[in-house]
Motif scaffolding. Structure first.
Motif, short mmCIF file in Angstrom:
data_model
loop_
_atom_site.label_atom_id
_atom_site.label_comp_id
_atom_site.label_asym_id
_atom_site.label_seq_id
_atom_site.Cartn_x
_atom_site.Cartn_y
_atom_site.Cartn_z
N VAL A 64 -1.20 -1.05 10.53
CA VAL A 64 0.19 -1.56 10.48
C VAL A 64 1.05 -0.67 9.71
N GLN A 65 2.08 -0.11 10.47
CA GLN A 65 3.06 0.53 9.78
C GLN A 65 4.29 -0.21 10.00
N GLY A 66 5.01 -0.29 8.73
CA GLY A 66 6.35 -1.08 8.82
C GLY A 66 7.44 -0.40 8.07
N PHE A 67 8.58 -1.09 8.38
CA PHE A 67 9.89 -0.68 7.32
C PHE A 67 10.31 -1.94 6.74
N ILE A 68 10.50 -1.83 5.52
CA ILE A 68 10.86 -3.08 4.78
C ILE A 68 12.50 -2.49 4.21
N GLN A 69 13.38 -3.55 4.42
CA GLN A 69 14.79 -3.27 3.81
C GLN A 69 14.74 -4.02 2.72
N PRO A 91 0.68 2.20 -3.28
CA PRO A 91 0.06 3.13 -2.44
C PRO A 91 0.50 2.97 -1.08
N GLU A 92 0.69 1.66 -0.60
CA GLU A 92 1.26 1.12 0.67
C GLU A 92 2.73 1.72 0.93
N ILE A 93 3.27 2.15 0.07
CA ILE A 93 4.82 2.39 0.11
C ILE A 93 4.59 3.99 0.12
N VAL A 94 4.84 4.44 1.16
CA VAL A 94 4.65 6.02 1.34
C VAL A 94 6.08 6.90 1.47
N SER A 95 7.09 5.93 1.57
CA SER A 95 8.62 6.54 1.48
C SER A 95 9.53 5.58 0.88
N ALA A 96 10.50 5.94 0.28
CA ALA A 96 11.39 4.99 -0.12
C ALA A 96 12.75 5.65 -0.43
N TRP A 97 13.73 5.12 0.25
CA TRP A 97 15.35 5.68 0.23
C TRP A 97 16.23 4.61 -0.36
N THR A 98 17.15 4.88 -1.14
CA THR A 98 18.21 3.96 -1.31
C THR A 98 19.43 4.39 -0.32
N MET A 99 19.81 3.11 0.07
CA MET A 99 20.65 3.24 1.19
C MET A 99 22.03 2.92 1.15
N THR A 100 23.01 3.16 1.93
CA THR A 100 24.27 2.69 2.06
C THR A 100 24.03 1.50 3.04
N ASP A 102 23.92 -2.55 4.23
CA ASP A 102 23.79 -4.10 3.61
C ASP A 102 22.40 -4.05 2.73
N ALA A 103 21.47 -3.16 3.16
CA ALA A 103 20.00 -3.28 2.26
C ALA A 103 20.46 -2.16 1.32
N ASP A 104 19.93 -2.20 -0.11
CA ASP A 104 19.72 -1.30 -1.08
C ASP A 104 18.57 -0.35 -0.91
N TYR A 105 17.48 -0.74 -0.38
CA TYR A 105 16.48 0.30 -0.13
C TYR A 105 15.89 -0.01 1.17
N LEU A 106 15.23 1.06 1.55
CA LEU A 106 14.29 1.15 2.90
C LEU A 106 12.94 1.45 2.43
N LEU A 107 12.02 0.98 2.74
CA LEU A 107 10.68 1.39 2.59
C LEU A 107 9.95 1.56 3.60
N ARG A 108 9.20 2.64 3.87
CA ARG A 108 8.21 2.94 4.91
C ARG A 108 6.78 2.39 4.24
N VAL A 109 6.02 1.68 4.79
CA VAL A 109 4.64 1.15 4.44
C VAL A 109 3.65 1.43 5.50
N TYR A 110 2.56 1.47 5.08
CA TYR A 110 1.29 1.51 5.82
C TYR A 110 0.29 0.75 5.21
N CYS A 111 -0.17 -0.40 5.85
CA CYS A 111 -0.97 -1.55 5.46
C CYS A 111 -2.21 -1.50 6.33
N ASP A 112 -3.30 -2.01 5.89
CA ASP A 112 -4.41 -2.29 6.58
C ASP A 112 -4.32 -3.23 7.72
#
Length: 151
Positions: A64-69, A91-100, A102-112
């Protein structure tokens, strides 16, 4: 400043970081020593930050790959630092960005699997004192793989 040869060298290394100085020289019409010196200069100047193996997430059991705001309810340097420390431990959070926006952060995750994603959201992210809400999106199919940067 990058010249055309530097750009071609960076393009070649993004496709195959294992190229030897001999192989780079052949592609760039340079001697192996010239190609090697250019690579070393680009590394020293920070254009090349490192070399990595690209693993297949499905082969690794990460289905499962996902993006979390992430939306914070409380802002401030201490909350941002605390949330950054939390992200660094997961470790599931492989990338994280601060954003302009509505959302403060955008996370890219990989889960089992989906239960693992659910636990990450409900047991890790939402309990953080600064987090007010999250919005997750599950990747159904990745149409374009993470590609090389334009040179």
């Amino acid at each position: 400043m990058l010249d055309d040869i530097d750009r071609r060298l960076l393009t070649a290394l993004q496709k195959n970081a294992h190229l030897t100085a001999q192989e780079l020289g052949e592609q760039l019409n340079l001697s192996p020593s010239q190609a090697g010196r250019r690579r070393q200069r680009l590394e020293a100047e920070g254009y090349i930050r490192g070399y990595h193996a690209r693993l297949d997430p499905v082969q690794m059991g990460l289905n499962v790959q996902g993006f979390i705001q992430v939306h914070l309810g409380t802002h401030g340097p201490e909350h941002s630092a605390s949330f950054a420390r939390l992200m660094a431990t997961r470790p599931e959070i492989v990338s994280a960005w601060t954003m302009t926006g509505d959302a403060d952060y955008l996370l890219r995750v990989y889960c089992d699997d989906l239960p693992s994603l659910n636990r990450l959201i409900h047991d890790v992210l939402l309990p953080h004192q600064a987090v007010s809400r999250v919005h997750s999106q599950i990747v159904m199919d990745q149409l374009k793989q993470d590609g090389p940067l334009p040179t």
